[in-house]
Design a protein around this motif. Structure first.
Motif, PDB file in Angstrom:
ATOM      1  N   ASP A 102       0.633  -0.953  -0.203  1.00 31.34           N
ATOM      2  CA  ASP A 102      -0.059   0.348   0.067  1.00 31.34           C
ATOM      3  C   ASP A 102       1.152   1.667   0.100  1.00 31.34           C
ATOM      4  N   THR A 161       0.048   4.219   1.280  1.00 37.00           N
ATOM      5  CA  THR A 161      -0.463   5.209   2.616  1.00 37.00           C
ATOM      6  C   THR A 161      -0.320   4.374   3.949  1.00 37.00           C
ATOM      7  N   GLN A 203      -2.591   4.065   6.399  1.00 36.60           N
ATOM      8  CA  GLN A 203      -3.662   2.267   6.514  1.00 36.60           C
ATOM      9  C   GLN A 203      -2.417   1.277   6.724  1.00 36.60           C
ATOM     10  N   ASN A 234       4.222   1.535  -4.173  1.00 37.42           N
ATOM     11  CA  ASN A 234       3.229   1.871  -5.277  1.00 37.42           C
ATOM     12  C   ASN A 234       3.132   0.382  -5.841  1.00 37.42           C
ATOM     13  N   ALA A 235       1.369  -0.010  -5.758  1.00 35.74           N
ATOM     14  CA  ALA A 235       1.338  -1.312  -6.143  1.00 35.74           C
ATOM     15  C   ALA A 235       1.316  -1.910  -8.110  1.00 35.74           C
ATOM     16  N   GLU A 285      -9.015  -5.609  -3.101  1.00 35.01           N
ATOM     17  CA  GLU A 285     -10.479  -5.749  -3.574  1.00 35.01           C
ATOM     18  C   GLU A 285     -10.592  -3.862  -2.797  1.00 35.01           C
TER      19      GLU A 285
HETATM   20  C1  LIG Z   1     -11.018   1.624   0.071  1.00 34.63           C
HETATM   21  S1  LIG Z   1      -8.447   1.774   0.394  1.00 34.63           S
HETATM   22  C2  LIG Z   1      -8.337  -0.732   0.154  1.00 34.63           C
HETATM   23  C3  LIG Z   1      -9.809  -1.480   1.237  1.00 34.63           C
HETATM   24  C4  LIG Z   1      -8.587  -3.099   1.450  1.00 34.63           C
HETATM   25  N1  LIG Z   1      -9.155  -3.413   1.194  1.00 34.63           N
HETATM   26  C5  LIG Z   1      -8.449  -2.759   2.987  1.00 34.63           C
HETATM   27  O1  LIG Z   1      -8.546  -3.481   3.475  1.00 34.63           O
HETATM   28  O2  LIG Z   1      -8.413  -1.076   3.916  1.00 34.63           O
HETATM   29  C6  LIG Z   1      -7.858   1.623  -0.821  1.00 34.63           C
HETATM   30  C7  LIG Z   1      -6.813   2.028  -0.865  1.00 34.63           C
HETATM   31  O3  LIG Z   1      -5.395   1.246  -1.531  1.00 34.63           O
HETATM   32  C8  LIG Z   1      -4.473   2.085  -1.918  1.00 34.63           C
HETATM   33  N2  LIG Z   1      -4.021   2.789  -2.637  1.00 34.63           N
HETATM   34  C9  LIG Z   1      -4.110   3.986  -3.813  1.00 34.63           C
HETATM   35  N3  LIG Z   1      -2.953   4.029  -4.558  1.00 34.63           N
HETATM   36  C10 LIG Z   1      -2.835   3.080  -4.595  1.00 34.63           C
HETATM   37  C11 LIG Z   1      -1.759   2.752  -5.449  1.00 34.63           C
HETATM   38  N4  LIG Z   1      -1.055   3.706  -6.535  1.00 34.63           N
HETATM   39  N5  LIG Z   1      -0.585   1.832  -4.867  1.00 34.63           N
HETATM   40  C12 LIG Z   1      -0.758   0.970  -3.690  1.00 34.63           C
HETATM   41  N6  LIG Z   1      -1.699   1.545  -3.153  1.00 34.63           N
HETATM   42  C13 LIG Z   1      -2.325   2.602  -3.367  1.00 34.63           C
HETATM   43  C14 LIG Z   1      -4.530   3.464  -0.657  1.00 34.63           C
HETATM   44  O4  LIG Z   1      -3.418   3.709  -0.356  1.00 34.63           O
HETATM   45  C15 LIG Z   1      -5.671   2.588   0.491  1.00 34.63           C
HETATM   46  O5  LIG Z   1      -4.858   2.398   1.682  1.00 34.63           O
END
Ligand SMILES: C[S@@+](CC[C@H](N)C(=O)[O-])C[C@H]1O[C@@H](n2cnc3c(N)ncnc32)[C@H](O)[C@@H]1O
Length: 258
Positions: free
Chosen positions: A86, A88, A91, A112-113, A129
């Motif tokens: 992730d 963030t 998180q 970054n994913a 998800e």
């Molecule tokens: C709705 S939440 C994910 C829900 C997750 N299933 C949970 O257990 O909380 C979305 C997540 O995507 C992450 N995110 C957004 N862009 C990203 C990226 N480019 N690479 C990795 N993580 C990313 C955010 O930091 C956030 O924690």
């Protein structure tokens, strides 16, 4: 992870998810981690009714955009060996706290994913998800998932439906309408009025082409229909009445050719 390694969109989304973590996800994470049953999407449809998961015991799985990592925790409880990624820090901090509180441990990687440090063909499964599936550019993260998976590897991602995306009002946090609000063809990078985050949604045909070009065969597209008496805390996305008639969420399941 330095600022320069992050795209502008990933940096924006990291800032948004830092705020969301403080507002609600840290609390919700505990509820999800405590849950024994796997439930899908904002209406929490039980896996027993959806039937989207294979036997994950022994599976090395990467969760792309794991957030608070409850989905990884659900997989770990079923015998998988997950690794969460992730962008963030807040998180992942909540995910680490939950690991301690619930006595489950698996690697969590800040990054970054769309560009991970893991080796080629190092996982049997890749999942998202509402992580990369919605917040990262599919033209970057799908090739990355393909690189990470072994031949025969399983890909599953859950996101808002393409249909939902074209009927949501421009202004953030208003539920789905029954009229088209924007073109379907060409949709990709989406921003809502009053919101600084950046989402990514592409048409079904584009998903199928992208998956195919990256060596995947699509096995299923699960369009989630909530049960009659379902409830959701996300009434800003679609009402139950709407989601009973049209798919508001979709899970794509694909297999890497090998
Ligand atoms: C709705 S939440 C994910 C829900 C997750 N299933 C949970 O257990 O909380 C979305 C997540 O995507 C992450 N995110 C957004 N862009 C990203 C990226 N480019 N690479 C990795 N993580 C990313 C955010 O930091 C956030 O924690």
């Amino acid at each position: 992870m330095t600022q320069s390694e992050l795209s502008a969109d990933a940096a924006r989304n990291r800032d948004v998810w830092t705020a969301e973590n403080a507002a609600y996800t840290a609390k919700q994470a505990r509820e999800a981690w405590a849950q024994e049953e796997i439930r899908w999407g904002v209406f929490q449809k039980p896996e027993a009714e959806v039937g989207a998961l294979p036997d994950v015991a022994g599976m090395d799985a990467v969760e792309l955009g794991c957030g608070t990592a409850y989905f990884s925790a659900w997989l770990a409880k079923r015998g998988a060996r997950p690794v969460g990624v992730d962008v963030t820090p807040a998180q992942l901090e909540t995910a680490r706290e939950c690991q301690q509180e619930f006595g489950l441990d698996f690697p969590l990687h800040l990054g970054n994913a769309e560009t991970t440090p893991f080796g080629d063909a190092s996982f049997d499964g890749a999942i998202s998800e509402y992580g990369a599936a919605l917040w990262a550019d599919p033209y970057a993260w799908i090739p990355e998932a393909a690189r990470l998976l072994k031949p025969g590897g399983w890909l599953m991602f859950l996101t808002n439906s393409a249909l939902l995306t074209i009927v949501l009002p421009d202004k953030e946090d208003l539920p789905a309408t029954t009229t088209f609000q924007r073109p379907y063809f060409g949709m990709h990078r989406q921003q809502w009025e009053g919101d600084t985050s950046v989402e990514f949604h592409i048409p079904h045909g584009a998903w199928i082409d992208l998956l195919h070009e990256n060596g995947f065969d699509v096995e299923r597209l699960v369009e989630l229909q909530p049960a009659e008496a379902s409830t959701t805390r996300y009434t800003n996305i679609a009402t139950l009445d709407w989601a009973r008639q049209w798919p508001s969420e979709e899970a794509w399941i694909a297999r890497k050719r090998g």
